[in-house]
Design a protein around this motif. Structure first.
Motif: not given
Length: 142
Positions: A64-70, A93-96, A98-109
């Motif tokens: 049930i943790s979205p982080m599992t599926y990034l 939000g910060v962790e999300l 950072e993980r998206l950015d590290k994966a190369g996904v376009k993201t803004e916080l």
């Protein structure tokens, strides 16, 4: 990984997500207290899973943790989180981000200093940032 179904009136439409917007969402059920030890007992996550937390149920809580599926194939995502959120701490939000950015996904916080869990979050400035981000994605400015 396919979400395409075979039932319903909209089979001609793809099920993929082109962009996402996260407003103060919980993303890691094991870090709901940020860097402090996780406090279990009568939590919404336990209610969702259907039993109290115990190590043998780690898999259910990871599920049930979205982080599992990034992963790098995730759609672009803009994240808004209030720094005074007392329901879902803003470290989520910060962790999300950072993980998206590290994966190369376009993201803004966008962290909102006086923002709570939905309170003082939906300012004209934030809504404009959200629409601008989604418009850029729609116009293929990835």
């Amino acid at each position: 990984k396919s979400l395409e179904g075979k039932v319903g009136a909209f089979l001609d439409y793809k099920s993929n997500v082109d962009a996402a917007c996260d407003w103060s969402g919980p993303i890691d059920m094991f870090r709901m207290n940020c860097d402090e030890p996780r406090k279990w007992g009568n939590t919404p996550e336990e209610a969702l899973v259907g039993h109290d937390y115990a190590p043998e149920f780690d898999g259910a809580f990871k599920a049930i943790s979205p982080m599992t599926y990034l992963d790098p194939d995730d759609p672009p995502m803009i994240i808004f989180h209030g720094q005074k959120d007392d329901v879902v701490p803003f470290c989520q939000g910060v962790e999300l981000y950072e993980r998206l950015d590290k994966a190369g996904v376009k993201t803004e916080l966008h962290l909102v200093p006086e923002g709570g869990h939905g309170f003082q979050m939906y300012s004209a400035e934030n809504l404009k940032a959200m629409v601008g981000f989604l418009d850029a994605v729609r116009n293929n400015d990835k």
